[in-house]
Design a protein around this motif. Structure first.
Motif, PDB file in Angstrom:
ATOM      1  N   ASN A   2       0.829  -1.191   0.000  1.00 27.05           N
ATOM      2  CA  ASN A   2       0.000   0.000   0.000  1.00 27.05           C
ATOM      3  C   ASN A   2       0.867   1.246   0.000  1.00 27.05           C
ATOM      4  O   ASN A   2       1.831   1.354   0.741  1.00 27.05           O
ATOM      5  CB  ASN A   2      -0.888  -0.003   1.247  1.00 27.05           C
ATOM      6  CG  ASN A   2      -1.960   1.044   1.182  1.00 27.05           C
ATOM      7  OD1 ASN A   2      -1.685   2.235   1.217  1.00 27.05           O
ATOM      8  ND2 ASN A   2      -3.187   0.596   1.080  1.00 27.05           N
ATOM      9  N   GLU A  79      -6.786   0.114   7.546  1.00 25.32           N
ATOM     10  CA  GLU A  79      -5.512  -0.603   7.521  1.00 25.32           C
ATOM     11  C   GLU A  79      -4.696  -0.226   8.746  1.00 25.32           C
ATOM     12  O   GLU A  79      -4.889   0.836   9.343  1.00 25.32           O
ATOM     13  CB  GLU A  79      -4.754  -0.290   6.229  1.00 25.32           C
ATOM     14  CG  GLU A  79      -5.421  -0.869   4.997  1.00 25.32           C
ATOM     15  CD  GLU A  79      -4.571  -0.680   3.752  1.00 25.32           C
ATOM     16  OE1 GLU A  79      -3.449  -0.163   3.874  1.00 25.32           O
ATOM     17  OE2 GLU A  79      -5.043  -1.038   2.667  1.00 25.32           O
ATOM     18  N   SER A 101      -0.652  -4.375   7.714  1.00 26.14           N
ATOM     19  CA  SER A 101      -1.720  -5.377   7.652  1.00 26.14           C
ATOM     20  C   SER A 101      -1.901  -5.904   6.234  1.00 26.14           C
ATOM     21  O   SER A 101      -2.457  -6.985   6.040  1.00 26.14           O
ATOM     22  CB  SER A 101      -3.036  -4.789   8.160  1.00 26.14           C
ATOM     23  OG  SER A 101      -3.402  -3.640   7.403  1.00 26.14           O
ATOM     24  N   THR A 102      -1.438  -5.151   5.231  1.00 24.38           N
ATOM     25  CA  THR A 102      -1.601  -5.569   3.838  1.00 24.38           C
ATOM     26  C   THR A 102      -0.400  -6.343   3.310  1.00 24.38           C
ATOM     27  O   THR A 102      -0.434  -6.832   2.184  1.00 24.38           O
ATOM     28  CB  THR A 102      -1.823  -4.345   2.940  1.00 24.38           C
ATOM     29  OG1 THR A 102      -0.749  -3.415   3.145  1.00 24.38           O
ATOM     30  CG2 THR A 102      -3.143  -3.674   3.278  1.00 24.38           C
TER      31      THR A 102
END
Length: 220
Positions: A2, A79, A101-102
């Motif tokens: 991200n 996120e 988290s991604t």
């Protein structure tokens, strides 16, 4: 990865040192936990004020007031980023372990020192689809107070061979060891250069103004 990581990654690095963080926050007592909110304030067409909470950051500290763990959650995309802080035998910040988290793999930011002063921080993430590099060097006055830091970031999408970001961020510090201004230069995207000027009283951070590359005020 991200793209928000680029922003938060830089925030995690700026100002990290052995100095006790609660003093930088204007507090007079030892601190266990601090919660920070980033709020955007706008007006609609009828001049009604609209407030949106963009980010919630929770910082937890050790008994000696050194930061130990930080979690940052963005509400607009839900996120989360978690940063673990690792110290060396001299109690200086040695490494940050950044988990998004991604992303399945964490990014490690390493710190190096010269003559007891923080000299450089660096982090590299490289996989089959993308490469991200960030290197920040620190400069000092003759009295060993921090004068400025220069951070360079590059983010390449390997699948398209596009350079998503190629930027330089110069942070200037005043003689009170607080941030005076930040100049952000985005090389591939002309017109997106920014200058942020910090305002403080004798103890506390009280305001922030942002200008574009033509010195027009964007936010206050």
């Amino acid at each position: 990865m991200n793209r928000l990581l680029i922003l938060f990654f830089s925030l995690s690095i700026i100002g990290c040192s052995k100095q006790k963080k609660f003093l930088d926050n204007g507090l007079i007592k030892s601190v266990e936990e601090i919660t920070e909110y980033t709020i955007r304030i706008q007006e609609d067409s009828l001049k009604n004020e609209i407030q949106d909470t963009l980010l919630i950051a929770i910082k937890r500290y050790r008994d000696d007031d050194q930061i130990a763990l930080q979690t940052r959650r963005t509400l607009f995309d839900n996120e989360q980023m978690e940063i673990d802080y690792v110290y060396d035998s001299s109690d200086r910040l040695k490494q940050e372990i950044v988990k998004m988290s991604t992303d399945s793999m964490p990014i490690k930011v390493n710190y190096s020192y010269k003559n007891s002063l923080l000299f450089q921080s660096s982090g590299i993430m490289d996989n089959a689809t993308e490469r991200f590099e960030q290197i920040e060097n620190y400069y000092y006055r003759n009295n060993k107070t921090k004068e400025k830091s220069i951070m360079r970031q590059i983010f390449i999408d390997k699948e398209t061979n596009d350079t998503i970001r190629n930027s330089t961020v110069i942070t200037y510090f005043n003689t009170n060891k607080k941030i005076d201004s930040i100049l952000s230069i985005n090389l591939p995207r002309q017109g997106q250069n920014r200058k942020s000027v910090y305002e403080s009283d004798r103890k506390n951070f009280i305001g922030l103004k942002e200008y574009n590359e033509k010195d027009s005020l964007l936010s206050n």
